[in-house]
Write an enzyme that holds these catalytic residues in place. Sequence first.
Site, PDB file in Angstrom:
ATOM      1  N   TYR A 144       0.853  -1.183   0.000  1.00 40.54           N
ATOM      2  CA  TYR A 144       0.000   0.000   0.000  1.00 40.54           C
ATOM      3  C   TYR A 144       0.888   1.232   0.000  1.00 40.54           C
ATOM      4  CZ  TYR A 144      -3.494   3.441   1.541  1.00 40.54           C
ATOM      5  OH  TYR A 144      -4.323   4.530   1.632  1.00 40.54           O
ATOM      6  N   ASP A 236       9.385   2.882  -1.031  1.00 44.56           N
ATOM      7  CA  ASP A 236       8.386   3.571  -0.216  1.00 44.56           C
ATOM      8  C   ASP A 236       8.721   3.276   1.248  1.00 44.56           C
ATOM      9  OD1 ASP A 236       4.733   3.497   0.064  1.00 44.56           O
ATOM     10  OD2 ASP A 236       6.298   4.414   1.301  1.00 44.56           O
ATOM     11  N   LYS A 264       5.099   9.831   8.053  1.00 43.59           N
ATOM     12  CA  LYS A 264       4.902   9.340   9.424  1.00 43.59           C
ATOM     13  C   LYS A 264       5.926   9.907  10.419  1.00 43.59           C
ATOM     14  CE  LYS A 264       2.676   5.159   7.633  1.00 43.59           C
ATOM     15  NZ  LYS A 264       1.305   5.182   8.134  1.00 43.59           N
TER      16      LYS A 264
HETATM   17  P1  KE4 Z   1      -0.760   8.501   4.076  1.00 45.21           P
HETATM   18  O1  KE4 Z   1      -1.245   9.134   2.800  1.00 45.21           O
HETATM   19  O2  KE4 Z   1      -1.841   7.703   4.766  1.00 45.21           O
HETATM   20  O3  KE4 Z   1      -0.061   9.510   5.012  1.00 45.21           O
HETATM   21  O4  KE4 Z   1       0.400   7.466   3.704  1.00 45.21           O
HETATM   22  C1  KE4 Z   1       0.131   6.455   2.770  1.00 45.21           C
HETATM   23  C2  KE4 Z   1       1.151   5.337   2.924  1.00 45.21           C
HETATM   24  C3  KE4 Z   1       2.184   5.228   2.015  1.00 45.21           C
HETATM   25  N1  KE4 Z   1       3.108   4.249   2.123  1.00 45.21           N
HETATM   26  C4  KE4 Z   1       3.070   3.350   3.129  1.00 45.21           C
HETATM   27  C5  KE4 Z   1       4.116   2.289   3.205  1.00 45.21           C
HETATM   28  C6  KE4 Z   1       2.043   3.423   4.098  1.00 45.21           C
HETATM   29  O5  KE4 Z   1       2.009   2.507   5.102  1.00 45.21           O
HETATM   30  C7  KE4 Z   1       1.067   4.427   4.010  1.00 45.21           C
HETATM   31  C8  KE4 Z   1      -0.082   4.550   4.998  1.00 45.21           C
HETATM   32  N2  KE4 Z   1      -0.154   3.566   6.026  1.00 45.21           N
HETATM   33  C9  KE4 Z   1      -1.480   3.267   6.505  1.00 45.21           C
HETATM   34  C10 KE4 Z   1      -1.352   2.187   7.583  1.00 45.21           C
HETATM   35  N3  KE4 Z   1      -0.862   0.957   7.068  1.00 45.21           N
HETATM   36  C11 KE4 Z   1      -2.210   4.478   6.986  1.00 45.21           C
HETATM   37  C12 KE4 Z   1      -3.388   4.226   7.870  1.00 45.21           C
HETATM   38  C13 KE4 Z   1      -4.669   4.656   7.246  1.00 45.21           C
HETATM   39  O6  KE4 Z   1      -4.836   4.469   6.008  1.00 45.21           O
HETATM   40  O7  KE4 Z   1      -5.534   5.183   7.995  1.00 45.21           O
END
Ligand code: KE4
Length: 423
Positions: A144, A236, A264
Amino acid sequence: MGKQRSEELFERAQHCMPGGVNSPVRAWQSVGGNPLFVASANGATITDADGNAYIDYIGSWGPMIAGHAEPTVVEAVREVTASGMSFGASTAAEVELAERICRRFQSIDKVRLVNSGTEATMSALRAARGATGRDAIIKFAGCYHGHSDGLLVRAGSGATTLGVPDSPGVPQQIGELTRVAVFNDLESVAALCDSEVAAVIVEPVAGNMGVVPPEPGFLEGLRELCDAAGALLIFDEVMTGLRLGPAGYQSLCDVSPDLTCLGKVIGGGLPVGAYGGKAGVMDRIAPAGPVYQAGTLSGNPLAVAAGMATLDKLDEPGSYERLEEAGAKLEAGMKAALGTRKACVQRVGSMITMFFGTEKVSAYDDALACDTEHFGRFFQALIDEGVWVPPSQFEAWFVSLAHSDEQIEQTVAAIKRAVARSD
Ligand code: KE4
């Protein structure tokens, strides 16, 4: 535990927000029951709207690696707030954060700060397409990278939880530009990686299927396949960067990507993302070059302050050793609790997942074969035991610097009871 306030808030939320949440995984749809709402947090403890306290292993999905309301982080944000919150112009602080990122990551000559991981990966792909003049990309099933159109294909995390790894609303023409390979399977990549591919994007340690480490040679093989095809390799590291080491997982595995995405931890709980790489690619980003990307709040002073204070905590001697020690203690307790059950624990540093119904997860299909019903029962039993973990089988738990040995021991005891109750 009383949950009336959360139930009342969720009832109201559903009338004004899709699914009653601002991000799908918070709705607890894959684990059942109504979600709890948070009132406050401190250190490794989170308190729900009814005043019930829990040991927290979500940590805002990774950012709260220094612990919630960490005093130096709070003070850094407080101090900056009093001097103005956002200017739409550059500040010294964002230069300092960018310099600190470039110093840490050998693969990053220049970096652009954005506001989320989604923005970081979306922009990195545009940078790769701009640099190569190619359109196709390769991602991995179960990884993801946020919710931009071309990456919502066989996506992990909440997209898997809600059964929409291939979301409606993504135009077929865009989806067709995304080729999907199998994590830990270089042959699946070789079959897709050709002269039309702009980039291969990968979580170097997958966290969005649950924690799935790269098998020996996998990341090195991606580097070679990208070089042979003239494609860029994008790591990523939104989840892994600064969590697994001061210079990301790439410094631990000694594989140098062309572009790196961060988020993060570098925002310390406030909205930040970043993408960076060699000058040859990054100097094509506007206004230095023609590849456009912009953001009203990019480099926001409060987010930068929280991020830098968090990095300061991580730079204190022994921080990463503590994260490893705490993660290892938790892993040992989880394995003891599971005994001979058909289940497994997979960990890298302070990222860890308990998988039910399987003995090893190397790729997405292994994760999909997990017993998510069993995980749901286990999750609910853990909540009753005062331990709050990600409400999905397809997520990583996060240990922070604030988790004490005593809290790890309390967690292990709670896990043992919850495992027994959820068989
Ligand atoms: P955001 O757009 O949610 O800040 O980041 C996306 C993203 C990109 N790359 C990786 C490896 C990620 O894990 C994420 C987002 N992680 C999720 C939890 N696995 C966010 C939680 C959510 O979607 O509420």
